[in-house]
Design a protein around this motif. Structure first.
Motif, PDB file in Angstrom:
ATOM      1  N   SER A   1       0.832  -1.208   0.000  1.00  0.00           N
ATOM      2  CA  SER A   1       0.000   0.000   0.000  1.00  0.00           C
ATOM      3  C   SER A   1       0.864   1.254   0.000  1.00  0.00           C
ATOM      4  O   SER A   1       0.557   2.236  -0.690  1.00  0.00           O
TER       5      SER A   1
ATOM      6  N   ARG B   1       0.894   4.378  -2.713  1.00  0.00           N
ATOM      7  CA  ARG B   1       0.637   5.758  -2.293  1.00  0.00           C
ATOM      8  C   ARG B   1       1.776   6.678  -2.684  1.00  0.00           C
ATOM      9  O   ARG B   1       1.550   7.768  -3.227  1.00  0.00           O
TER      10      ARG B   1
ATOM     11  N   SER C   1      -3.186  11.443  -4.438  1.00  0.00           N
ATOM     12  CA  SER C   1      -3.410  11.085  -3.034  1.00  0.00           C
ATOM     13  C   SER C   1      -4.492  10.024  -2.954  1.00  0.00           C
ATOM     14  O   SER C   1      -5.254   9.813  -3.895  1.00  0.00           O
ATOM     15  N   GLN C   2      -4.562   9.374  -1.824  1.00  0.00           N
ATOM     16  CA  GLN C   2      -5.521   8.293  -1.634  1.00  0.00           C
ATOM     17  C   GLN C   2      -6.949   8.825  -1.600  1.00  0.00           C
ATOM     18  O   GLN C   2      -7.239   9.802  -0.912  1.00  0.00           O
TER      19      GLN C   2
END
Length: 435
Positions: free
Chosen positions: A156, A160, A174-175
């Motif tokens: 993850s 990111r 961005s997430q």
């Protein structure tokens, strides 16, 4: 009993086939949909997409669309969360709501005998979600828990960091889930605003498959979606690619480094998309026979798996890949990826590779149409990609038409070994950040 019956109907809904007969339906109120009728079993699958997704988050409210989507089914109208769940289960209906960077997806499946009641319940969720304080805090906690888990996951983290470097301040950078800080700060007013921004009639795509006629679907669409706002928020602008070739190392205590790599890709409507699609399948697509799987996994045992994919998104195009390797071997694996990228760019692929890949891609395509739900999902995706309504019957011919010369020509401009950027999360030996 009703739930078990519904599950059985979904599993055995339709024979596998790609030659589906698609109808272009317009409701009396002007809402369009694609429909595949099948009256063999008494249930319908409905897929809805609202273009925009988490990219619609305004500045200072990152994560708002994601949190809003998680709350749609947590109470609506005069039903609280438990009351809504009981009503849905009593109808043996299935609803799901999922955000992505480019869309909010709604999936529904319901029996014919419960169609009207299920439509009314789904309408309640889409048009009149309650956003109760208790539900907001409960779902907010779930999102924060997921973010905390992601912060400890090398895979993850690599995604990111890659997105941040590739797209900077654009929402793609961005997430969509937001950050712990932004999610904690979201107010009910921002969640309500996200609902109005994301779920509107000017960005709807709909497909249905199953036991419903065109006239019945038209009536359903107006009943289900007619009371949504006419217009939502404007789309974000183009996401420009910002990162050059090189390596970024993120120090993280783990015995195995997670690697994300890629560079700019190709648009879905580019005339060279199909040669690029075949090229990617040969280089690092889903099969165990790809070049990267052969060189990195089979010959050298440097990873359990490695894959690449084309990602033609609404506001940017990517060609991406990922793998994990022990800290002691990740440098060698990165070198092999670069070498294979360079070899394909210079030489293209072989006749044997092209023939085998065509056989796989054309032979496996009908297997995607394995039920009402998958068919509706494929149809709504086709609409969002602006594909023609006869695409399922013409797609394999486009694959077959790809020549060795096409693949070599596209590989020469699409694959850029020197532009590959690698984000490595771990403690890799012999690998350092160079940019």
């Amino acid at each position: 009993m009703m739930l078990r019956l519904a599950a059985a109907l979904i599993l055995f809904a339709l024979p596998v086939r790609a030659d589906v007969q698609i109808q272009d339906v317009t409701s009396p109120g002007g809402i369009r949909a694609w429909l595949v009728e099948s009256h063999e079993l008494p249930f319908t699958a409905l897929e809805i997409r609202f273009r925009g997704g988490t990219s619609l988050d305004p500045e200072g409210a990152r994560g708002a669309v994601n949190l809003m989507t998680g709350l749609i089914e947590e109470g609506a109208g005069d039903l609280d969360a438990q009351g809504f769940a009981r009503a849905r289960d009593a109808l043996a209906a299935s609803f799901s709501f999922r955000p992505s960077a480019d869309a909010v997806a709604v999936s529904a499946e319901f029996l014919t005998e419960n169609r009207d009641a299920a439509t009314d319940l789904l309408r309640l969720a889409l048009v009149s979600p309650r956003f109760d304080a208790e539900a907001i805090e409960r779902v907010r906690g779930q999102v924060l828990s997921g973010l905390a888990s992601d912060a400890k996951d090398p895979t993850s983290i690599s995604g990111r960091v890659f997105d941040e470097q590739a797209f900077g301040a654009h929402p793609y950078g961005s997430q969509g889930e937001g950050t712990p800080e932004s999610v904690r700060a979201l107010t009910r007013e921002q969640i309500v605003a996200a609902h109005k921004a994301a779920l509107a009639r000017d960005r709807i795509y709909v497909a249905a498959a199953g036991d419903i006629t065109a006239a019945e679907l038209g009536t359903l669409l107006d009943r289900l979606l007619g009371d949504l706002p006419a217009e939502g928020a404007p789309m974000p602008g183009r996401a420009e690619w910002r990162v050059g070739g090189g390596v970024t190392v993120v120090d993280f205590p783990t015995p195995q480094s997670a690697v994300r790599f890629g560079h700019a890709g190709i648009k879905r409507d580019d005339p060279d998309f199909f040669p690029a699609y075949v090229l990617n399948e040969i280089l690092g697509g889903g099969g165990f026979g790809s070049r990267l799987m052969t060189e990195v996994r089979e010959k050298r045992g440097l990873t359990y798996g490695i894959g690449t994919y084309l990602a033609p998104m609404d506001h940017a195009e990517l060609m991406m890949g990922h793998f994990a390797s022990a800290n002691a071997t990740v440098a060698e694996a990165i070198g092999i990826v670069r070498d294979e990228w360079r070899r394909a760019a210079a030489e293209g692929v072989t006749a044997e590779e092209l023939a085998a890949t065509k056989t796989y891609l054309t032979g496996s395509y009908p297997l995607r149409f394995d039920g009402n739900g998958p068919i509706a999902s494929i149809l709504v995706g086709m609409q969002m990609e602006d594909l023609p309504i006869d695409y399922p019957t013409t797609r394999n011919a486009k694959i077959e038409a790809v020549t060795l010369e096409d693949v070599k020509r596209v590989a020469a401009w699409l694959l850029k070994p020197d532009a590959l950027h690698f984000v490595v999360v771990g403690q890799p030996e012999g690998v350092e950040s160079d940019g």
